[in-house]
Design a protein around this motif. Structure first.
Motif, PDB file in Angstrom:
ATOM      1  N   ARG A  60       0.791  -1.396  -0.160  1.00 20.25           N
ATOM      2  CA  ARG A  60       0.016   0.046  -0.090  1.00 20.25           C
ATOM      3  C   ARG A  60       0.935   1.340   0.143  1.00 20.25           C
ATOM      4  NH1 ARG A  60      -5.422  -1.477   3.410  1.00 20.25           N
ATOM      5  NH2 ARG A  60      -6.038  -3.318   2.338  1.00 20.25           N
ATOM      6  N   SER A  61       1.843   1.415   0.963  1.00 18.49           N
ATOM      7  CA  SER A  61       2.905   2.267   0.747  1.00 18.49           C
ATOM      8  C   SER A  61       3.490   2.640  -0.579  1.00 18.49           C
ATOM      9  CB  SER A  61       4.010   2.080   1.856  1.00 18.49           C
ATOM     10  OG  SER A  61       4.965   3.253   1.566  1.00 18.49           O
ATOM     11  N   ILE A  62       3.934   1.454  -1.289  1.00 19.68           N
ATOM     12  CA  ILE A  62       4.442   1.409  -2.635  1.00 19.68           C
ATOM     13  C   ILE A  62       3.312   1.883  -3.470  1.00 19.68           C
ATOM     14  CG2 ILE A  62       5.276   0.045  -4.562  1.00 19.68           C
ATOM     15  CD1 ILE A  62       7.081   0.175  -2.148  1.00 19.68           C
ATOM     16  N   LEU A  63       2.283   1.686  -3.580  1.00 16.23           N
ATOM     17  CA  LEU A  63       1.034   2.255  -4.471  1.00 16.23           C
ATOM     18  C   LEU A  63       0.775   3.673  -4.215  1.00 16.23           C
ATOM     19  CD1 LEU A  63      -1.456  -0.735  -4.399  1.00 16.23           C
ATOM     20  CD2 LEU A  63       0.177  -0.102  -6.161  1.00 16.23           C
ATOM     21  N   SER A  64       0.979   4.071  -3.016  1.00 16.37           N
ATOM     22  CA  SER A  64       0.906   5.572  -2.492  1.00 16.37           C
ATOM     23  C   SER A  64       2.020   6.289  -2.925  1.00 16.37           C
ATOM     24  CB  SER A  64       0.898   5.596  -0.941  1.00 16.37           C
ATOM     25  OG  SER A  64       0.925   6.972  -0.486  1.00 16.37           O
ATOM     26  N   LYS A  65       3.227   5.707  -2.989  1.00 16.09           N
ATOM     27  CA  LYS A  65       4.394   6.341  -3.679  1.00 16.09           C
ATOM     28  C   LYS A  65       4.328   6.815  -5.339  1.00 16.09           C
ATOM     29  CE  LYS A  65       8.267   5.071  -0.490  1.00 16.09           C
ATOM     30  NZ  LYS A  65       9.361   4.504  -0.299  1.00 16.09           N
ATOM     31  N   LEU A  66       3.523   5.504  -5.932  1.00 11.07           N
ATOM     32  CA  LEU A  66       3.315   5.939  -7.469  1.00 11.07           C
ATOM     33  C   LEU A  66       2.386   6.984  -7.515  1.00 11.07           C
ATOM     34  CD1 LEU A  66       3.352   4.929 -10.168  1.00 11.07           C
ATOM     35  CD2 LEU A  66       1.715   3.112  -9.847  1.00 11.07           C
ATOM     36  N   SER A  67       1.463   7.035  -6.894  1.00  9.07           N
ATOM     37  CA  SER A  67       0.297   8.006  -6.642  1.00  9.07           C
ATOM     38  C   SER A  67       1.178   9.448  -6.597  1.00  9.07           C
ATOM     39  CB  SER A  67      -0.699   7.889  -5.752  1.00  9.07           C
ATOM     40  OG  SER A  67      -1.649   9.004  -5.729  1.00  9.07           O
ATOM     41  N   GLN A  68       2.072   9.551  -5.641  1.00  6.59           N
ATOM     42  CA  GLN A  68       2.658  10.784  -5.343  1.00  6.59           C
ATOM     43  C   GLN A  68       3.521  11.121  -6.523  1.00  6.59           C
ATOM     44  OE1 GLN A  68       4.638  10.331  -1.604  1.00  6.59           O
ATOM     45  NE2 GLN A  68       2.955   9.369  -0.717  1.00  6.59           N
ATOM     46  N   LEU A  69       4.158  10.209  -7.057  1.00  5.14           N
ATOM     47  CA  LEU A  69       5.097  10.190  -8.417  1.00  5.14           C
ATOM     48  C   LEU A  69       4.291  11.032  -9.369  1.00  5.14           C
ATOM     49  CD1 LEU A  69       8.071  10.149  -9.204  1.00  5.14           C
ATOM     50  CD2 LEU A  69       7.487   7.623  -9.851  1.00  5.14           C
ATOM     51  N   LEU A  70       3.294  10.167  -9.690  1.00  4.42           N
ATOM     52  CA  LEU A  70       2.293  10.960 -10.834  1.00  4.42           C
ATOM     53  C   LEU A  70       1.941  12.212 -10.455  1.00  4.42           C
ATOM     54  CD1 LEU A  70       0.850  10.598 -13.371  1.00  4.42           C
ATOM     55  CD2 LEU A  70      -0.932   9.436 -12.105  1.00  4.42           C
ATOM     56  N   LYS A  71       1.330  12.645  -9.296  1.00  5.98           N
ATOM     57  CA  LYS A  71       0.727  13.688  -8.849  1.00  5.98           C
ATOM     58  C   LYS A  71       2.080  14.901  -9.212  1.00  5.98           C
ATOM     59  CE  LYS A  71      -1.183  16.361  -5.338  1.00  5.98           C
ATOM     60  NZ  LYS A  71      -1.788  16.329  -3.901  1.00  5.98           N
ATOM     61  N   LYS A  72       3.150  14.473  -8.784  1.00  4.73           N
ATOM     62  CA  LYS A  72       4.538  15.400  -8.760  1.00  4.73           C
ATOM     63  C   LYS A  72       4.708  15.648 -10.461  1.00  4.73           C
ATOM     64  CE  LYS A  72       9.248  15.964  -7.397  1.00  4.73           C
ATOM     65  NZ  LYS A  72      10.290  15.545  -6.681  1.00  4.73           N
ATOM     66  N   ASP A  74       2.608  15.319 -13.273  1.00  2.00           N
ATOM     67  CA  ASP A  74       1.326  15.286 -13.854  1.00  2.00           C
ATOM     68  C   ASP A  74       0.353  15.447 -13.170  1.00  2.00           C
ATOM     69  OD1 ASP A  74      -0.682  15.570 -15.910  1.00  2.00           O
ATOM     70  OD2 ASP A  74       0.571  14.207 -17.381  1.00  2.00           O
ATOM     71  N   GLU A  75       0.060  16.422 -12.514  1.00  2.57           N
ATOM     72  CA  GLU A  75      -1.060  16.706 -11.440  1.00  2.57           C
ATOM     73  C   GLU A  75      -2.368  16.726 -12.092  1.00  2.57           C
ATOM     74  OE1 GLU A  75      -2.542  19.294  -7.629  1.00  2.57           O
ATOM     75  OE2 GLU A  75      -0.468  19.699  -8.434  1.00  2.57           O
ATOM     76  N   GLU A  76      -2.248  17.222 -13.383  1.00  2.00           N
ATOM     77  CA  GLU A  76      -3.710  17.155 -14.057  1.00  2.00           C
ATOM     78  C   GLU A  76      -4.396  15.587 -14.368  1.00  2.00           C
ATOM     79  OE1 GLU A  76      -5.947  18.392 -18.352  1.00  2.00           O
ATOM     80  OE2 GLU A  76      -3.850  18.672 -18.111  1.00  2.00           O
TER      81      GLU A  76
END
Length: 179
Positions: A60-72, A74-76
């Motif tokens: 779950r932490s790894i998936l959260s890191k992926l989400s954060q990386l995408l947000k950083k 390509d926030e749109e």
């Protein structure tokens, strides 16, 4: 979950074992196969421990890191995926990460990806997350016009792509992993 991962480990060993003879290393094929398997999987061991799922090192932490990386990067796209259509990484990236992309790409492409992961100084786990983020960026236009169903179908049946271009995009994300 144990059976699924055990089956996948056998598949991974089969893949690695099939390339060792191609490298003309037959005298030590068994040892070389084991070394490659341990080297590749060692950075991902926490993804396969159910009791670590909710910890800071679990899946779950790894998936959260992926989400954060995408947000950083390509926030749109992140906003469209997670806020508007509610397509969260656990719906598509769980499989990508736990199976090291073996279900998304052909054998030869996986070997190319694994080679990039093993050769990256940031380590296989961070490299895999950058590759997953690059996969999202490469299908950005289709994701932005898709709804929940269309986006899930697209990401669970990832389209053929130029692997060198994918790795180039992933490489551009280098040094930007969330902590």
């Amino acid at each position: 979950r144990f059976f699924f991962h055990t089956q996948w480990f056998h598949l991974l060993i089969l893949f690695i074992n099939s390339i060792i003879p191609l490298l003309e290393l037959q005298t030590s094929a068994e040892a070389d196969t084991f070394f490659c398997f341990v080297e590749l999987i060692s950075g991902f061991k926490n993804n396969y421990c159910k009791h670590l799922d909710n910890s800071r090192v679990g899946i779950r932490s790894i998936l959260s890191k992926l989400s954060q990386l995408l947000k950083k990067h390509d926030e749109e796209l992140w906003r469209h995926m997670e806020v508007i259509t509610k397509v969260y990484p656990q719906y598509y990236a769980f499989r990508w990460i736990t199976l090291l992309l073996t279900m998304e790409f052909s054998f030869n492409v996986c070997i190319h990806i694994w080679d990039a992961m093993l050769g990256d100084p940031e380590g296989p786990p961070d490299t895999l997350l950058r590759i997953c983020c690059a996969m999202l960026i490469l299908v950005r236009k289709r994701l932005l016009v898709g709804d929940f169903t269309a986006n899930i179908q697209l990401l669970q049946h990832y389209p053929q792509t130029n692997i060198d271009h994918l790795l180039h995009i992933a490489n551009r994300l280098r040094g930007t992993m969330p902590s």
